[in-house]
Design an enzyme around this catalytic site. Structure first.
Site, PDB file in Angstrom:
ATOM      1  N   ARG A   1       0.918  -1.211   0.097  1.00 47.08           N
ATOM      2  CA  ARG A   1       0.028  -0.183  -0.020  1.00 47.08           C
ATOM      3  C   ARG A   1       0.887   1.150  -0.102  1.00 47.08           C
ATOM      4  O   ARG A   1       0.433   2.430  -0.470  1.00 47.08           O
ATOM      5  CB  ARG A   1      -0.884   0.009   1.256  1.00 47.08           C
TER       6      ARG A   1
ATOM      7  N   ARG B   1       9.894   5.555  -3.350  1.00 48.51           N
ATOM      8  CA  ARG B   1      10.232   6.401  -4.512  1.00 48.51           C
ATOM      9  C   ARG B   1      11.804   6.760  -4.472  1.00 48.51           C
ATOM     10  O   ARG B   1      12.146   6.922  -3.298  1.00 48.51           O
ATOM     11  CB  ARG B   1       9.619   7.535  -4.313  1.00 48.51           C
TER      12      ARG B   1
ATOM     13  N   ARG C   1      -8.669  -6.531  13.357  1.00 47.19           N
ATOM     14  CA  ARG C   1      -8.302  -5.350  14.239  1.00 47.19           C
ATOM     15  C   ARG C   1      -9.391  -4.358  14.809  1.00 47.19           C
ATOM     16  O   ARG C   1      -9.892  -3.829  14.081  1.00 47.19           O
ATOM     17  CB  ARG C   1      -7.040  -4.910  13.502  1.00 47.19           C
TER      18      ARG C   1
ATOM     19  N   ARG D   1      -0.028   5.810  16.229  1.00 49.32           N
ATOM     20  CA  ARG D   1       0.482   7.078  15.563  1.00 49.32           C
ATOM     21  C   ARG D   1      -0.692   8.138  16.435  1.00 49.32           C
ATOM     22  O   ARG D   1      -1.437   7.765  17.224  1.00 49.32           O
ATOM     23  CB  ARG D   1      -0.132   7.099  14.286  1.00 49.32           C
TER      24      ARG D   1
ATOM     25  N   GLU E   1      -3.651   6.777  18.944  1.00 49.34           N
ATOM     26  CA  GLU E   1      -4.341   5.670  18.328  1.00 49.34           C
ATOM     27  C   GLU E   1      -3.685   4.510  18.985  1.00 49.34           C
ATOM     28  O   GLU E   1      -2.517   3.996  18.689  1.00 49.34           O
ATOM     29  CB  GLU E   1      -4.350   5.706  16.948  1.00 49.34           C
TER      30      GLU E   1
ATOM     31  N   TYR F   1      -9.708  -5.227   2.832  1.00 50.83           N
ATOM     32  CA  TYR F   1      -9.175  -3.918   3.450  1.00 50.83           C
ATOM     33  C   TYR F   1      -9.413  -2.850   2.284  1.00 50.83           C
ATOM     34  O   TYR F   1      -8.449  -2.515   1.490  1.00 50.83           O
ATOM     35  CB  TYR F   1      -7.765  -4.220   3.547  1.00 50.83           C
TER      36      TYR F   1
ATOM     37  N   ASP G   1     -10.046   0.840   0.577  1.00 46.49           N
ATOM     38  CA  ASP G   1     -10.126   2.279   0.843  1.00 46.49           C
ATOM     39  C   ASP G   1     -11.320   2.949   0.272  1.00 46.49           C
ATOM     40  O   ASP G   1     -12.279   2.406  -0.327  1.00 46.49           O
ATOM     41  CB  ASP G   1      -8.701   2.888  -0.027  1.00 46.49           C
TER      42      ASP G   1
HETATM   43  N1  UDP Z   1       3.338   0.952   7.820  1.00 43.62           N
HETATM   44  C1  UDP Z   1       4.527   0.871   8.320  1.00 43.62           C
HETATM   45  N2  UDP Z   1       5.132   2.081   8.854  1.00 43.62           N
HETATM   46  C2  UDP Z   1       4.548   3.173   8.971  1.00 43.62           C
HETATM   47  C3  UDP Z   1       3.394   3.202   8.116  1.00 43.62           C
HETATM   48  C4  UDP Z   1       2.800   1.931   7.715  1.00 43.62           C
HETATM   49  O1  UDP Z   1       5.107  -0.193   8.562  1.00 43.62           O
HETATM   50  O2  UDP Z   1       4.936   4.218   9.441  1.00 43.62           O
HETATM   51  C5  UDP Z   1       2.711  -0.325   7.315  1.00 43.62           C
HETATM   52  C6  UDP Z   1       1.991  -0.993   8.221  1.00 43.62           C
HETATM   53  O3  UDP Z   1       2.206  -2.582   7.933  1.00 43.62           O
HETATM   54  C7  UDP Z   1       0.495  -0.747   7.870  1.00 43.62           C
HETATM   55  C8  UDP Z   1       0.596  -0.673   6.321  1.00 43.62           C
HETATM   56  O4  UDP Z   1       2.027  -0.230   6.249  1.00 43.62           O
HETATM   57  O5  UDP Z   1      -0.120  -1.711   8.308  1.00 43.62           O
HETATM   58  C9  UDP Z   1      -0.418   0.169   5.615  1.00 43.62           C
HETATM   59  O6  UDP Z   1      -0.352   1.464   6.118  1.00 43.62           O
HETATM   60  P1  UDP Z   1      -1.403   2.530   5.896  1.00 43.62           P
HETATM   61  O7  UDP Z   1      -0.906   3.905   6.405  1.00 43.62           O
HETATM   62  O8  UDP Z   1      -1.852   2.334   4.618  1.00 43.62           O
HETATM   63  O9  UDP Z   1      -2.567   1.969   7.047  1.00 43.62           O
HETATM   64  P2  UDP Z   1      -4.099   2.667   7.203  1.00 43.62           P
HETATM   65  O10 UDP Z   1      -3.782   4.147   6.920  1.00 43.62           O
HETATM   66  O11 UDP Z   1      -4.947   2.109   6.593  1.00 43.62           O
HETATM   67  O12 UDP Z   1      -4.048   2.201   8.826  1.00 43.62           O
END
Ligand code: UDP
Length: 373
Positions: free
Chosen positions: A171, A175, A248, A279, A305, A353, A355
């Site tokens: 996801r 880059r 979850r 976060r 969170e 999952y 979006d």
């Molecule tokens: N992820 C990570 N570090 C970060 C942010 C995301 O390892 O700082 C990984 C983690 O496995 C997470 C996945 O990337 O479950 C997808 O993150 P995303 O931000 O897409 O999750 P959401 O916003 O849907 O909670």
């Protein structure tokens, strides 16, 4: 029958489908067991700030028809998501890009960064990544995996990275350019006035009953309509007869602070294993630019969170799309396909999952199939 459609759940899938059904001349009743509409995109006004009560939602899409669609119901600002990762007080740019690589290794050129990743991937001996850990290392190397991925992912999912599917990490973009935009999407933004207002606009002119639990009053409610669109958890619909699917859940600790600026960014990810939250979201930066109105508000609202394993009775947020749950979902799906008047949709109804843009696209497709000749 009083209605053509009973829509169970006033989240995005339900609201979009209900809107389309009404536009096609159908009679629709929307119900939700919560006291408010919006599902998990619900936003609540606290101190003039639209707080994302069920977690941060940043609208982004490559689908022009979906972008045009949501813009009919809200004006979107030009918010660009660029979370900061905090690893024991060291700050890194996300997603993984030249700013991240420079901070991590001191590399300056894309060639140096690519060489560093390749060196670490080779040393780990990964050729064909089979799980999240191997996928992550093969994309960005072991240093970034250890500092920015492993702890965060294991907190978020409550499982070792070796037991998680590789697609989750895909996801995130990687880059070799200087670009902190978290999403590879042509269109991105936050609805001005909050998501709740956008969903209310979708539901305009449609009967909505809140605090109504479908599963508790199923027979009576089914009796009201010819067709049912069910957006709740698929396993709950079948009384968990085949066993519960895993989800979850997330808990938020929200605080109003008497200062205009707490962390200078909408999202800061705590990527170490020791910090208990995943976060912190500072909601004002979603809606108001950092250069203007946001700074003028004297207060700020933050949410820490915390991720936890879901159990019956909790709010499900993320389906755990691993192999085991995939097999169980297929069995529930087979039961769902036999339900004549009920269609299952959305993140919980399809155990996916999704979006936001994909949910909207999926609701529009369903409506298209049913209402267009
Ligand atoms: N992820 C990570 N570090 C970060 C942010 C995301 O390892 O700082 C990984 C983690 O496995 C997470 C996945 O990337 O479950 C997808 O993150 P995303 O931000 O897409 O999750 P959401 O916003 O849907 O909670």
């Amino acid at each position: 029958m009083k209605y053509d459609y009973l829509v169970v759940g006033a989240g995005l899938f339900g609201a979009v489908f209900a809107h389309e059904a009404k536009a096609a001349g159908k009679s629709v009743l929307v119900i939700d067991r919560r006291s408010q509409i919006g599902g998990n995109v619900y936003t609540e006004d606290i101190e003039g700030i639209h707080v994302h009560k069920y977690g941060a939602h940043i609208f982004h899409t490559n689908l022009k028809h979906v972008w045009d669609y949501v813009n009919r119901f809200a004006t979107f600002n030009r918010f660009t998501n660029s979370p900061v990762a905090n690893y024991h007080g060291e700050l890194y740019s996300l997603p993984f890009n030249m700013y991240t690589f420079n901070k991590m290794w001191g590399v300056v050129t894309p060639q140096e960064a690519a060489a560093k990743i390749e060196e670490q991937r080779k040393a780990a001996g990964i050729t064909n990544p089979k799980n999240l850990e191997e996928q992550a290392i093969s994309l960005v190397g072991t240093d970034i995996y250890e500092k920015l991925i492993k702890g965060y992912t294991e907190k978020q999912w409550g499982r070792p990275c070796t037991e998680l599917p590789a697609f989750i990490i895909k996801r995130l973009p990687v880059r070799l350019t200087f670009d902190n935009n978290y999403f590879n999407a042509l269109y991105q933004g936050i609805p001005v006035g909050g998501y709740t207002k956008m969903v209310a606009n979708m539901l305009s002119g449609i009967e909505v009953r809140l605090d109504v639990d479908y599963l508790e009053n199923k027979e009576e409610l089914d009796g009201l309509a010819n067709h049912v669109i069910y957006t709740g958890p698929i396993d709950a619909y079948f009384h968990y007869d085949l066993g519960p699917l895993e989800y979850r859940s997330v808990r938020f600790e929200t605080e109003v602070l008497d200062k205009p600026n707490f962390q200078g960014n909408a999202a800061v990810n705590y990527t170490d294993r020791e910090t208990p939250w995943t976060r912190i979201i500072e909601h004002k930066w979603f809606e108001f630019g950092k250069d203007g109105q946001g700074n003028n508000l004297p207060k700020t609202v933050i949410s820490r969170e915390y991720s936890s394993e879901w159990k019956v009775g909790d709010e499900p947020y993320y389906p755990v799309n691993d192999e085991k749950n995939g097999i169980l979902y297929k069995k529930y799906k087979a039961l769902a396909d036999r339900e004549k008047k009920v269609i299952f949709g959305g993140r919980l109804g399809e155990y996916k999952y999704y979006d936001m843009d994909a949910v909207i696209d999926s609701a529009l497709r369903l409506a298209g199939k049913r209402f267009e000749n």
